[in-house]
Design an enzyme around this catalytic site. Structure first.
Site, mmCIF file in Angstrom:
data_model
loop_
_atom_site.group_PDB
_atom_site.id
_atom_site.type_symbol
_atom_site.label_atom_id
_atom_site.label_comp_id
_atom_site.label_asym_id
_atom_site.label_seq_id
_atom_site.Cartn_x
_atom_site.Cartn_y
_atom_site.Cartn_z
ATOM 1 N N HIS A 47 0.834 -1.207 0.000
ATOM 2 C CA HIS A 47 0.000 0.000 0.000
ATOM 3 C C HIS A 47 0.868 1.256 0.000
ATOM 4 O O HIS A 47 0.485 2.288 0.542
ATOM 5 C CB HIS A 47 -0.944 -0.015 1.206
ATOM 6 C CG HIS A 47 -1.934 -1.149 1.155
ATOM 7 N ND1 HIS A 47 -3.214 -0.993 0.707
ATOM 8 C CD2 HIS A 47 -1.780 -2.456 1.452
ATOM 9 C CE1 HIS A 47 -3.837 -2.165 0.750
ATOM 10 N NE2 HIS A 47 -2.982 -3.072 1.193
ATOM 11 N N ASP A 53 -6.351 -0.734 -3.850
ATOM 12 C CA ASP A 53 -6.854 -1.597 -2.782
ATOM 13 C C ASP A 53 -7.804 -2.614 -3.389
ATOM 14 O O ASP A 53 -8.756 -2.245 -4.089
ATOM 15 C CB ASP A 53 -7.684 -0.784 -1.762
ATOM 16 C CG ASP A 53 -6.826 -0.027 -0.764
ATOM 17 O OD1 ASP A 53 -5.589 -0.161 -0.785
ATOM 18 O OD2 ASP A 53 -7.426 0.703 0.054
ATOM 19 N N HIS A 57 -8.352 -6.482 1.036
ATOM 20 C CA HIS A 57 -7.828 -5.567 2.055
ATOM 21 C C HIS A 57 -8.709 -5.592 3.321
ATOM 22 O O HIS A 57 -8.198 -5.516 4.435
ATOM 23 C CB HIS A 57 -7.798 -4.157 1.460
ATOM 24 C CG HIS A 57 -7.059 -3.126 2.247
ATOM 25 N ND1 HIS A 57 -6.046 -3.398 3.141
ATOM 26 C CD2 HIS A 57 -7.197 -1.772 2.260
ATOM 27 C CE1 HIS A 57 -5.596 -2.273 3.666
ATOM 28 N NE2 HIS A 57 -6.281 -1.272 3.153
ATOM 29 N N HIS A 160 -13.753 2.160 3.546
ATOM 30 C CA HIS A 160 -13.211 0.942 2.928
ATOM 31 C C HIS A 160 -14.276 -0.154 2.850
ATOM 32 O O HIS A 160 -14.419 -0.833 1.826
ATOM 33 C CB HIS A 160 -12.020 0.417 3.739
ATOM 34 C CG HIS A 160 -10.713 1.078 3.425
ATOM 35 N ND1 HIS A 160 -10.151 2.034 4.234
ATOM 36 C CD2 HIS A 160 -9.850 0.904 2.387
ATOM 37 C CE1 HIS A 160 -8.986 2.417 3.716
ATOM 38 N NE2 HIS A 160 -8.778 1.752 2.597
HETATM 39 ZN ZN LIG Z 1 -4.425 0.910 0.416
#
Ligand SMILES: [Zn+2]
Length: 208
Positions: A47, A53, A57, A160
């Site tokens: 990263h 991503d 992840h 995320h």
């Molecule tokens: Zn990342």
């Protein structure tokens, strides 16, 4: 064909997210030392710098970086500029027409931070409402201009989870400082790291 390189240079001066390995190009062989060639070993976080991503992840059974569709990572992309400083919200995005956009790159004040090797924890991330807005509006690739899409240390990492869980790929670590808002053709090619949660990528834009 003029390409705009929106990837950051990988060197020891690159800021790294706390806890991630910095970029280190270790000299294994050097002509100057009498070796037959120059050979280096690259050490870095998956990263580090400009990277993608993968769902892996945040989801153990999610796709790794080698399983990401390159068709999705390359194509028409819109650069939008958000000038608010508190994290990108649904309200920030609602004034933009993203109806034809599958790929959205968010330019913020962050792009001015790259010249500094210190990690800036007050970078602008995407808030939960902003992430939901992007997924709900069919955005499949979201790019941000610092080392995480998440507002620093947000409990539960909602951005995320919402993006990667909603089938949206995240590109982090873009430098959009010299890029005007508008529509471009993007080429984002992450390294084919098998099963990885992230992979460094070279990302270029071409004015369309
Ligand atoms: Zn990342």
């Amino acid at each position: 064909m003029k390409l705009i390189d929106v990837s950051v240079p990988l060197d020891a001066r690159l800021p790294t997210y706390p806890g991630n390995a910095p970029v280190d190009l270790e000299a294994v062989k050097r002509l100057a030392r009498g070796d037959s060639s120059n050979v280096s070993t690259l050490h870095m976080s998956a990263h580090g710098g400009t990277h993608v991503d993968a769902p892996r992840h945040f989801f153990d059974h999610g796709a790794g970086t080698d399983e990401l569709q390159l068709d999705l990572l390359c194509g028409r992309a819109r650069v939008v500029e958000i000038t608010s400083r508190g994290g990108v919200t649904a309200e920030d995005l609602s004034g933009l027409d993203l109806s034809e956009d599958v790929r959205v790159l968010i330019k913020t004040h962050n792009s001015r931070l790259w010249g500094d090797s210190t990690f800036h924890a007050d970078y602008i991330g995407v808030k939960e409402s902003g992430a939901k807005y992007l997924v709900d509006h069919g955005v499949k690739v979201v790019g941000v201009d610092y080392l995480s899409v998440e507002v620093f240390k947000t409990p539960g990492a909602p951005a995320h989870h919402i993006l990667l869980g909603g089938g949206t790929i995240v590109i982090e670590g873009l430098n959009l400082r010299d890029v005007d808002p508008g529509v471009y053709e993007m080429f984002c090619l992450p390294l084919r790291l098998v099963g990885s949660d992230g992979a460094p990528a070279r990302v270029v834009l071409r004015r369309s």
